[in-house]
Motif scaffolding. Structure first.
Motif, PDB file in Angstrom:
ATOM      1  N   ASP A  11       0.817  -1.209   0.000  1.00  0.00           N
ATOM      2  CA  ASP A  11       0.000   0.000   0.000  1.00  0.00           C
ATOM      3  C   ASP A  11       0.855   1.265   0.000  1.00  0.00           C
ATOM      4  O   ASP A  11       0.461   2.278  -0.558  1.00  0.00           O
ATOM      5  CB  ASP A  11      -0.895   0.030   1.244  1.00  0.00           C
ATOM      6  N   ASP A  12       1.999   1.201   0.640  1.00  0.00           N
ATOM      7  CA  ASP A  12       2.856   2.377   0.816  1.00  0.00           C
ATOM      8  C   ASP A  12       4.303   1.891   0.759  1.00  0.00           C
ATOM      9  O   ASP A  12       4.744   1.169   1.653  1.00  0.00           O
ATOM     10  CB  ASP A  12       2.532   3.017   2.165  1.00  0.00           C
ATOM     11  N   GLN A  13       5.037   2.299  -0.268  1.00  0.00           N
ATOM     12  CA  GLN A  13       6.393   1.779  -0.446  1.00  0.00           C
ATOM     13  C   GLN A  13       7.341   2.212   0.676  1.00  0.00           C
ATOM     14  O   GLN A  13       8.176   1.419   1.101  1.00  0.00           O
ATOM     15  CB  GLN A  13       6.951   2.196  -1.804  1.00  0.00           C
ATOM     16  N   ALA A  14       7.215   3.433   1.175  1.00  0.00           N
ATOM     17  CA  ALA A  14       8.099   3.878   2.257  1.00  0.00           C
ATOM     18  C   ALA A  14       7.845   3.068   3.528  1.00  0.00           C
ATOM     19  O   ALA A  14       8.779   2.622   4.196  1.00  0.00           O
ATOM     20  CB  ALA A  14       7.913   5.375   2.517  1.00  0.00           C
ATOM     21  N   LYS A  15       6.572   2.860   3.846  1.00  0.00           N
ATOM     22  CA  LYS A  15       6.216   2.059   5.022  1.00  0.00           C
ATOM     23  C   LYS A  15       6.708   0.625   4.844  1.00  0.00           C
ATOM     24  O   LYS A  15       7.247   0.019   5.770  1.00  0.00           O
ATOM     25  CB  LYS A  15       4.698   2.084   5.205  1.00  0.00           C
ATOM     26  N   ALA A  16       6.517   0.074   3.640  1.00  0.00           N
ATOM     27  CA  ALA A  16       6.967  -1.293   3.364  1.00  0.00           C
ATOM     28  C   ALA A  16       8.472  -1.406   3.501  1.00  0.00           C
ATOM     29  O   ALA A  16       8.978  -2.374   4.078  1.00  0.00           O
ATOM     30  CB  ALA A  16       6.530  -1.726   1.972  1.00  0.00           C
ATOM     31  N   ARG A  18      10.472   0.338   5.384  1.00  0.00           N
ATOM     32  CA  ARG A  18      10.806   0.351   6.821  1.00  0.00           C
ATOM     33  C   ARG A  18      10.528  -1.022   7.441  1.00  0.00           C
ATOM     34  O   ARG A  18      11.355  -1.563   8.172  1.00  0.00           O
ATOM     35  CB  ARG A  18      10.020   1.434   7.562  1.00  0.00           C
ATOM     36  N   PHE A  19       9.356  -1.597   7.163  1.00  0.00           N
ATOM     37  CA  PHE A  19       8.997  -2.881   7.758  1.00  0.00           C
ATOM     38  C   PHE A  19       9.927  -3.995   7.285  1.00  0.00           C
ATOM     39  O   PHE A  19      10.454  -4.766   8.093  1.00  0.00           O
ATOM     40  CB  PHE A  19       7.541  -3.241   7.444  1.00  0.00           C
ATOM     41  N   THR A 118       1.833  -5.524   7.530  1.00  0.00           N
ATOM     42  CA  THR A 118       1.388  -4.132   7.708  1.00  0.00           C
ATOM     43  C   THR A 118       1.179  -3.401   6.394  1.00  0.00           C
ATOM     44  O   THR A 118       0.860  -2.216   6.388  1.00  0.00           O
ATOM     45  CB  THR A 118       2.334  -3.284   8.602  1.00  0.00           C
ATOM     46  N   CYS A 119       1.346  -4.085   5.278  1.00  0.00           N
ATOM     47  CA  CYS A 119       1.249  -3.460   3.959  1.00  0.00           C
ATOM     48  C   CYS A 119       0.179  -4.120   3.112  1.00  0.00           C
ATOM     49  O   CYS A 119       0.149  -3.961   1.893  1.00  0.00           O
ATOM     50  CB  CYS A 119       2.594  -3.530   3.247  1.00  0.00           C
TER      51      CYS A 119
END
Length: 130
Positions: A11-16, A18-19, A118-119
């Motif tokens: 859903d969100d490459q920056a969040k992914a 980080r995870f 989380t993605c």
């Protein structure tokens, strides 16, 4: 022939990123802009920097939401990662706040567990049963 790259829709490459790097322990390999918002963003195992890459692919295609939502609803992991010890990795990830949908279980010659990345995906970890 061998598998060079596979992908997970996120859903969100920056969040992914980080995870997958800070929590799971992968390392970033490629990060190149594609269009105005998206990136060619891949991670690899730190143990195999020249090995199979995982593309953290934007989930913008209209079919992705239905596909992923159905897999998650049915409890089906999108991908599987190998670990040395499922129980130890389960404990390590839980301490980092990862939510598991299936605790470690032995299934014949393998042990598996499933977590939420989380993605938008469920991911299975597996190892040969001890």
């Amino acid at each position: 022939m061998k598998i060079n790259m596979t992908s997970v829709f996120v859903d969100d490459q920056a969040k992914a990123l980080r995870f997958y790097t800070e929590v799971l322990g992968f390392v970033k390999k490629h990060d190149e802009p594609v269009g105005e918002q998206d990136r060619w963003l891949t991670v690899v195992s730190p143990d195999e920097p020249g090995g199979t890459e995982l593309l953290l692919e934007p989930a913008g295609h209209p079919a992705v939401k239905t596909y992923r939502d159905t897999l998650v609803q049915d409890g089906i992991p999108l991908a599987q990662f190998a670990v040395d010890d499922v129980k130890a990795e389960y404990e390590r990830l839980r301490e980092l706040g990862v939510r598991f949908t299936q605790e470690p279980v032995e299934m014949g010659p393998v042990a598996v567990a499933v977590f939420d990345d989380t993605c938008g995906n469920l991911i299975q970890i597996a190892t040969q049963a001890q």
